[in-house]
Design a protein around this motif. Structure first.
Motif, PDB file in Angstrom:
ATOM      1  N   ILE A   1       3.632  -1.078  -0.992  1.00  0.00           N
ATOM      2  CA  ILE A   1       3.404  -1.810   0.390  1.00  0.00           C
ATOM      3  C   ILE A   1       1.989  -2.226   0.531  1.00  0.00           C
ATOM      4  O   ILE A   1       0.978  -1.280   0.464  1.00  0.00           O
ATOM      5  CB  ILE A   1       3.936  -1.214   1.466  1.00  0.00           C
ATOM      6  N   VAL A   2       1.564  -3.438   0.469  1.00  0.00           N
ATOM      7  CA  VAL A   2      -0.037  -3.836   0.809  1.00  0.00           C
ATOM      8  C   VAL A   2      -0.045  -4.747   1.680  1.00  0.00           C
ATOM      9  O   VAL A   2       0.813  -5.691   1.868  1.00  0.00           O
ATOM     10  CB  VAL A   2      -0.468  -4.410  -0.623  1.00  0.00           C
ATOM     11  N   GLY A   3      -1.099  -4.795   2.831  1.00  0.00           N
ATOM     12  CA  GLY A   3      -1.190  -5.785   3.755  1.00  0.00           C
ATOM     13  C   GLY A   3      -2.479  -5.215   4.478  1.00  0.00           C
ATOM     14  O   GLY A   3      -3.163  -4.282   4.451  1.00  0.00           O
ATOM     15  N   VAL A   4      -2.905  -6.400   5.388  1.00  0.00           N
ATOM     16  CA  VAL A   4      -4.099  -6.296   6.009  1.00  0.00           C
ATOM     17  C   VAL A   4      -3.566  -5.330   7.244  1.00  0.00           C
ATOM     18  O   VAL A   4      -2.319  -5.858   7.725  1.00  0.00           O
ATOM     19  CB  VAL A   4      -4.554  -7.653   6.601  1.00  0.00           C
TER      20      VAL A   4
ATOM     21  N   ILE B   1       6.647   0.066   7.702  1.00  0.00           N
ATOM     22  CA  ILE B   1       6.511   1.151   6.507  1.00  0.00           C
ATOM     23  C   ILE B   1       7.351   2.376   7.244  1.00  0.00           C
ATOM     24  O   ILE B   1       7.916   3.119   6.145  1.00  0.00           O
ATOM     25  CB  ILE B   1       5.131   1.514   6.203  1.00  0.00           C
ATOM     26  N   MET B   2       7.740   2.403   8.242  1.00  0.00           N
ATOM     27  CA  MET B   2       8.419   3.310   8.912  1.00  0.00           C
ATOM     28  C   MET B   2       9.917   3.467   8.395  1.00  0.00           C
ATOM     29  O   MET B   2      10.500   4.339   8.662  1.00  0.00           O
ATOM     30  CB  MET B   2       8.423   3.636  10.486  1.00  0.00           C
TER      31      MET B   2
ATOM     32  N   VAL C   1       1.171   3.186   0.006  1.00  0.00           N
ATOM     33  CA  VAL C   1       0.639   1.922   0.995  1.00  0.00           C
ATOM     34  C   VAL C   1      -0.904   1.545   0.679  1.00  0.00           C
ATOM     35  O   VAL C   1      -1.501   2.619   0.432  1.00  0.00           O
ATOM     36  CB  VAL C   1       0.723   2.471   2.412  1.00  0.00           C
ATOM     37  N   MET C   2      -1.212   0.410   0.472  1.00  0.00           N
ATOM     38  CA  MET C   2      -2.698   0.056   0.543  1.00  0.00           C
ATOM     39  C   MET C   2      -3.057  -0.931   1.722  1.00  0.00           C
ATOM     40  O   MET C   2      -2.287  -1.838   1.785  1.00  0.00           O
ATOM     41  CB  MET C   2      -3.027  -0.480  -0.778  1.00  0.00           C
ATOM     42  N   GLU C   3      -3.882  -0.335   2.650  1.00  0.00           N
ATOM     43  CA  GLU C   3      -4.071  -1.016   3.782  1.00  0.00           C
ATOM     44  C   GLU C   3      -5.527  -1.657   3.494  1.00  0.00           C
ATOM     45  O   GLU C   3      -6.445  -1.210   3.055  1.00  0.00           O
ATOM     46  CB  GLU C   3      -4.364  -0.226   4.989  1.00  0.00           C
ATOM     47  N   ILE C   4      -5.827  -3.241   3.955  1.00  0.00           N
ATOM     48  CA  ILE C   4      -6.815  -3.780   3.712  1.00  0.00           C
ATOM     49  C   ILE C   4      -7.376  -3.954   5.008  1.00  0.00           C
ATOM     50  O   ILE C   4      -6.712  -4.318   6.153  1.00  0.00           O
ATOM     51  CB  ILE C   4      -6.529  -5.298   3.108  1.00  0.00           C
TER      52      ILE C   4
ATOM     53  N   VAL D   1      -3.948   4.115  12.086  1.00  0.00           N
ATOM     54  CA  VAL D   1      -2.446   4.252  12.472  1.00  0.00           C
ATOM     55  C   VAL D   1      -1.726   4.310  11.523  1.00  0.00           C
ATOM     56  O   VAL D   1      -0.849   5.252  11.393  1.00  0.00           O
ATOM     57  CB  VAL D   1      -2.215   2.985  13.270  1.00  0.00           C
ATOM     58  N   TYR D   2      -1.890   3.353  10.350  1.00  0.00           N
ATOM     59  CA  TYR D   2      -1.004   3.519   9.293  1.00  0.00           C
ATOM     60  C   TYR D   2      -1.354   4.645   8.077  1.00  0.00           C
ATOM     61  O   TYR D   2      -0.494   5.163   7.283  1.00  0.00           O
ATOM     62  CB  TYR D   2      -0.897   2.141   8.562  1.00  0.00           C
ATOM     63  N   TYR D   3      -2.477   4.917   8.187  1.00  0.00           N
ATOM     64  CA  TYR D   3      -2.888   6.297   7.255  1.00  0.00           C
ATOM     65  C   TYR D   3      -2.202   7.440   7.709  1.00  0.00           C
ATOM     66  O   TYR D   3      -1.492   8.350   7.443  1.00  0.00           O
ATOM     67  CB  TYR D   3      -4.326   6.367   7.455  1.00  0.00           C
ATOM     68  N   THR D   4      -2.050   7.619   9.222  1.00  0.00           N
ATOM     69  CA  THR D   4      -1.357   8.675  10.074  1.00  0.00           C
ATOM     70  C   THR D   4      -0.007   8.505   9.705  1.00  0.00           C
ATOM     71  O   THR D   4       0.744   9.441   9.248  1.00  0.00           O
ATOM     72  CB  THR D   4      -1.688   8.850  11.435  1.00  0.00           C
ATOM     73  N   LEU D   5       0.669   7.339   9.810  1.00  0.00           N
ATOM     74  CA  LEU D   5       2.087   7.181   9.649  1.00  0.00           C
ATOM     75  C   LEU D   5       2.362   7.346   8.210  1.00  0.00           C
ATOM     76  O   LEU D   5       3.358   8.143   7.872  1.00  0.00           O
ATOM     77  CB  LEU D   5       2.529   5.742  10.120  1.00  0.00           C
ATOM     78  N   SER D   6       1.568   6.883   7.174  1.00  0.00           N
ATOM     79  CA  SER D   6       1.989   7.217   5.671  1.00  0.00           C
ATOM     80  C   SER D   6       1.899   8.650   5.695  1.00  0.00           C
ATOM     81  O   SER D   6       2.821   9.109   4.999  1.00  0.00           O
ATOM     82  CB  SER D   6       0.719   6.526   5.044  1.00  0.00           C
ATOM     83  N   ASN D   7       0.886   9.406   6.144  1.00  0.00           N
ATOM     84  CA  ASN D   7       0.782  10.935   5.732  1.00  0.00           C
ATOM     85  C   ASN D   7       1.948  11.590   6.613  1.00  0.00           C
ATOM     86  O   ASN D   7       2.646  12.595   6.025  1.00  0.00           O
ATOM     87  CB  ASN D   7      -0.579  11.263   6.456  1.00  0.00           C
ATOM     88  N   GLU D   8       2.343  11.045   7.593  1.00  0.00           N
ATOM     89  CA  GLU D   8       3.647  11.829   8.386  1.00  0.00           C
ATOM     90  C   GLU D   8       4.880  11.633   7.730  1.00  0.00           C
ATOM     91  O   GLU D   8       5.646  12.389   7.589  1.00  0.00           O
ATOM     92  CB  GLU D   8       3.674  11.382   9.747  1.00  0.00           C
ATOM     93  N   LEU D   9       4.945  10.377   6.837  1.00  0.00           N
ATOM     94  CA  LEU D   9       6.042  10.223   6.208  1.00  0.00           C
ATOM     95  C   LEU D   9       6.025  10.667   4.931  1.00  0.00           C
ATOM     96  O   LEU D   9       6.925  10.472   3.988  1.00  0.00           O
ATOM     97  CB  LEU D   9       6.411   8.815   6.344  1.00  0.00           C
ATOM     98  N   GLY D  10       4.898  11.156   4.478  1.00  0.00           N
ATOM     99  CA  GLY D  10       4.809  11.629   2.981  1.00  0.00           C
ATOM    100  C   GLY D  10       4.437  10.548   2.013  1.00  0.00           C
ATOM    101  O   GLY D  10       4.557  10.795   0.668  1.00  0.00           O
ATOM    102  N   PHE D  11       3.648   9.356   2.238  1.00  0.00           N
ATOM    103  CA  PHE D  11       3.612   8.401   1.469  1.00  0.00           C
ATOM    104  C   PHE D  11       2.222   8.676   0.955  1.00  0.00           C
ATOM    105  O   PHE D  11       1.306   8.987   1.654  1.00  0.00           O
ATOM    106  CB  PHE D  11       3.743   6.991   2.220  1.00  0.00           C
ATOM    107  N   GLU D  12       1.888   8.032  -0.271  1.00  0.00           N
ATOM    108  CA  GLU D  12       0.542   7.985  -0.784  1.00  0.00           C
ATOM    109  C   GLU D  12      -0.146   6.899  -0.054  1.00  0.00           C
ATOM    110  O   GLU D  12       0.512   5.789   0.156  1.00  0.00           O
ATOM    111  CB  GLU D  12       0.630   7.711  -2.315  1.00  0.00           C
ATOM    112  N   TYR D  13      -1.535   6.910   0.276  1.00  0.00           N
ATOM    113  CA  TYR D  13      -2.006   5.896   0.966  1.00  0.00           C
ATOM    114  C   TYR D  13      -3.324   5.654   0.474  1.00  0.00           C
ATOM    115  O   TYR D  13      -4.165   6.578  -0.008  1.00  0.00           O
ATOM    116  CB  TYR D  13      -2.199   6.398   2.302  1.00  0.00           C
TER     117      TYR D  13
END
Length: 186
Positions: A105-108, A116-117, A124-127, A136-148
């Motif tokens: 998942i990539v997005g601004v 992503i939830m 996940v890659m955030e721009i 926000v999405y770094y935290t959510l990614s980490n909480e859900l065990g996703f690479e960010y």
């Protein structure tokens, strides 16, 4: 049917999104994981839409944080097999299905990444605009065990009608390619 002004619901469940820098807050992913399980069960997500596993969530339909060199970005994403989606064109069921089958998942940065939830195993890659980072999405990614990972673009400060500051973004295409290679190699 939602008229985008008001809605009547039987039950509304919104998980709390804890911020990393909040004092005396223990980020708790259980609420988000529970909401994800309920949404996937409720939507009976069967992936019938045939969405791509590599998705780019566009903000080009919105008023802020658009990518100024979007055609170049789109061409590079296409080389890597990404499909571009605009959340405002998706129903809730489609958005749940889209994110639940996406693995890249990539997005601004912005609400276009909130889905992503509904992902179960994603990278996940955030721009971000230049010098404007939100976790926000770094935290959510980490909480859900996703690479960010994230990529920082450049852009001019622009004051919105509501007084908030937002930037449109110019993405360095070479840097985008390097990040995509790294993201896909993991």
């Amino acid at each position: 049917v939602w008229n985008k002004q008001s809605a009547i619901v039987d039950k509304l469940i919104i998980p709390k999104l804890s911020y990393v820098n909040s004092f005396d807050v223990d980020p708790n992913p259980l609420g988000k994981k529970w909401a994800r399980q309920r949404a996937l069960k409720k939507e009976d997500s069967n992936h019938s839409h045939g969405f791509s596993e590599r998705i780019f969530m566009s903000r080009q339909g919105g008023g802020r944080r658009k990518i100024k060199n979007f055609q170049e970005v789109e061409n590079k994403l296409d080389e890597f097999g990404f499909e571009i989606y605009r959340p405002e064109n998706l129903s809730t069921k489609e958005e749940v299905d889209l994110f639940s089958q996406a693995n890249i998942i990539v997005g601004v940065t912005g609400s276009n990444l909130a889905g992503i939830m509904f992902s179960t195993d994603a990278r996940v890659m955030e721009i971000f605009p230049h010098n404007e980072y939100l976790h926000v999405y770094y935290t959510l990614s980490n909480e859900l065990g996703f690479e960010y990972m994230y990529l920082t673009g450049s852009g001019e400060r622009k004051e919105s009608d509501d007084g908030s500051i937002h930037r449109n973004i110019v993405v360095d295409i070479d840097e985008l390619e390097e990040h995509l290679i790294e993201l896909l190699d993991k």
